[in-house]
Design a protein around this motif. Structure first.
Motif, mmCIF file in Angstrom:
data_model
loop_
_atom_site.group_PDB
_atom_site.id
_atom_site.type_symbol
_atom_site.label_atom_id
_atom_site.label_comp_id
_atom_site.label_asym_id
_atom_site.label_seq_id
_atom_site.Cartn_x
_atom_site.Cartn_y
_atom_site.Cartn_z
ATOM 1 N N TYR A 288 0.838 -1.190 0.000
ATOM 2 C CA TYR A 288 0.000 0.000 0.000
ATOM 3 C C TYR A 288 0.882 1.252 0.000
ATOM 4 N N TYR A 289 0.567 2.152 -0.917
ATOM 5 C CA TYR A 289 1.341 3.387 -1.068
ATOM 6 C C TYR A 289 0.444 4.598 -0.816
ATOM 7 N N CYS A 290 0.900 5.517 0.003
ATOM 8 C CA CYS A 290 0.191 6.782 0.126
ATOM 9 C C CYS A 290 0.767 7.775 -0.878
ATOM 10 N N TYR A 291 -0.017 8.772 -1.193
ATOM 11 C CA TYR A 291 0.450 9.825 -2.096
ATOM 12 C C TYR A 291 -0.179 11.150 -1.681
ATOM 13 N N VAL A 292 0.466 12.219 -2.083
ATOM 14 C CA VAL A 292 -0.093 13.553 -1.933
ATOM 15 C C VAL A 292 0.107 14.305 -3.236
ATOM 16 N N ASP A 293 -0.858 15.114 -3.587
ATOM 17 C CA ASP A 293 -0.766 15.994 -4.752
ATOM 18 C C ASP A 293 -0.506 17.406 -4.263
ATOM 19 N N VAL A 294 0.606 17.967 -4.680
ATOM 20 C CA VAL A 294 0.978 19.318 -4.290
ATOM 21 C C VAL A 294 0.862 20.202 -5.518
ATOM 22 N N PRO A 295 -0.002 21.201 -5.496
ATOM 23 C CA PRO A 295 -0.196 22.062 -6.666
ATOM 24 C C PRO A 295 1.117 22.658 -7.158
ATOM 25 N N ARG A 296 1.299 22.617 -8.466
ATOM 26 C CA ARG A 296 2.469 23.189 -9.153
ATOM 27 C C ARG A 296 3.768 22.458 -8.825
ATOM 28 N N ARG A 297 3.694 21.385 -8.072
ATOM 29 C CA ARG A 297 4.919 20.652 -7.759
ATOM 30 C C ARG A 297 4.828 19.175 -8.105
ATOM 31 N N GLY A 298 3.649 18.610 -8.095
ATOM 32 C CA GLY A 298 3.516 17.239 -8.521
ATOM 33 C C GLY A 298 2.995 16.297 -7.459
ATOM 34 N N THR A 299 3.154 15.008 -7.734
ATOM 35 C CA THR A 299 2.680 13.955 -6.837
ATOM 36 C C THR A 299 3.868 13.299 -6.155
ATOM 37 N N TYR A 300 3.723 13.097 -4.873
ATOM 38 C CA TYR A 300 4.771 12.460 -4.076
ATOM 39 C C TYR A 300 4.227 11.176 -3.474
ATOM 40 N N TRP A 301 5.134 10.199 -3.303
ATOM 41 C CA TRP A 301 4.722 8.870 -2.868
ATOM 42 C C TRP A 301 5.451 8.434 -1.609
ATOM 43 N N GLY A 302 4.738 7.642 -0.812
ATOM 44 C CA GLY A 302 5.364 7.003 0.328
ATOM 45 C C GLY A 302 6.171 5.804 -0.108
ATOM 46 N N GLN A 303 6.842 5.194 0.872
ATOM 47 C CA GLN A 303 7.758 4.105 0.566
ATOM 48 C C GLN A 303 7.052 2.764 0.385
ATOM 49 N N GLY A 304 5.795 2.705 0.744
ATOM 50 C CA GLY A 304 5.034 1.472 0.639
ATOM 51 C C GLY A 304 4.967 0.729 1.958
ATOM 52 N N SER A 305 3.793 0.203 2.263
ATOM 53 C CA SER A 305 3.588 -0.580 3.483
ATOM 54 C C SER A 305 2.977 -1.918 3.104
ATOM 55 N N GLN A 306 3.612 -2.983 3.540
ATOM 56 C CA GLN A 306 3.098 -4.308 3.216
ATOM 57 C C GLN A 306 1.937 -4.665 4.140
ATOM 58 N N VAL A 307 0.846 -5.062 3.534
ATOM 59 C CA VAL A 307 -0.306 -5.589 4.267
ATOM 60 C C VAL A 307 -0.507 -7.024 3.800
ATOM 61 N N THR A 308 -0.468 -7.950 4.738
ATOM 62 C CA THR A 308 -0.654 -9.355 4.418
ATOM 63 C C THR A 308 -1.811 -9.894 5.241
ATOM 64 N N VAL A 309 -2.791 -10.460 4.565
ATOM 65 C CA VAL A 309 -3.971 -11.001 5.234
ATOM 66 C C VAL A 309 -3.963 -12.519 5.052
ATOM 67 N N SER A 310 -3.892 -13.217 6.158
ATOM 68 C CA SER A 310 -3.854 -14.680 6.103
ATOM 69 C C SER A 310 -5.267 -15.253 6.222
ATOM 70 N N SER A 311 -5.467 -16.368 5.567
ATOM 71 C CA SER A 311 -6.799 -16.990 5.588
ATOM 72 C C SER A 311 -6.944 -17.954 6.735
#
Length: 116
Positions: free
Chosen positions: A93-116
């Motif tokens: 899972y990646y978060c992002y933010v949109d900053v006007p006139r500067r672009g989109t920035y992303w987080g480093q990613g977070s692993q989510v694992t769901v076991s059955s």
């Protein structure tokens, strides 16, 4: 430059809950929309949810009712509360933010694992 730091991923059993957090930092920026994408192995990255600066939310149709997005403008934070998790929710899972006139920035990613 804007930096995003994510936290809250992990391993959970099916039916459980997790909360992801993402905090943005940097110098002199205003955030427009914020949100989360996810990417499962072998699949394309897909939008999970987004939220505007005014609080309007948008969700992937398949996730409505189980996931809730929120933000704290004072902390430049965005959060994803995930409930009734299913094995098919397993992804990076990646978060992002949109900053006007500067672009989109992303987080480093977070692993989510769901076991059955």
């Amino acid at each position: 430059q804007v930096q995003l730091v994510e936290s809250g991923g992990g391993l959970v059993q099916a039916g459980g809950s997790l909360r992801l957090s993402c905090a943005a930092s940097g110098s002199a920026f205003i955030i427009n929309s914020m949100g989360w994408y996810r990417q499962a192995p072998g699949k394309q990255r897909e939008l999970v949810a987004s939220i505007t600066s005014g609080g309007n939310t948008n969700y992937a149709d398949t996730l409505k009712g189980r996931f809730t997005i929120s933000r704290d403008n004072a902390k430049n934070g965005v959060y994803l509360q995930m409930s009734s998790l299913k094995p098919e929710d397993t992804a990076l899972y990646y978060c992002y933010v949109d900053v006007p006139r500067r672009g989109t920035y992303w987080g480093q990613g977070s692993q989510v694992t769901v076991s059955s």
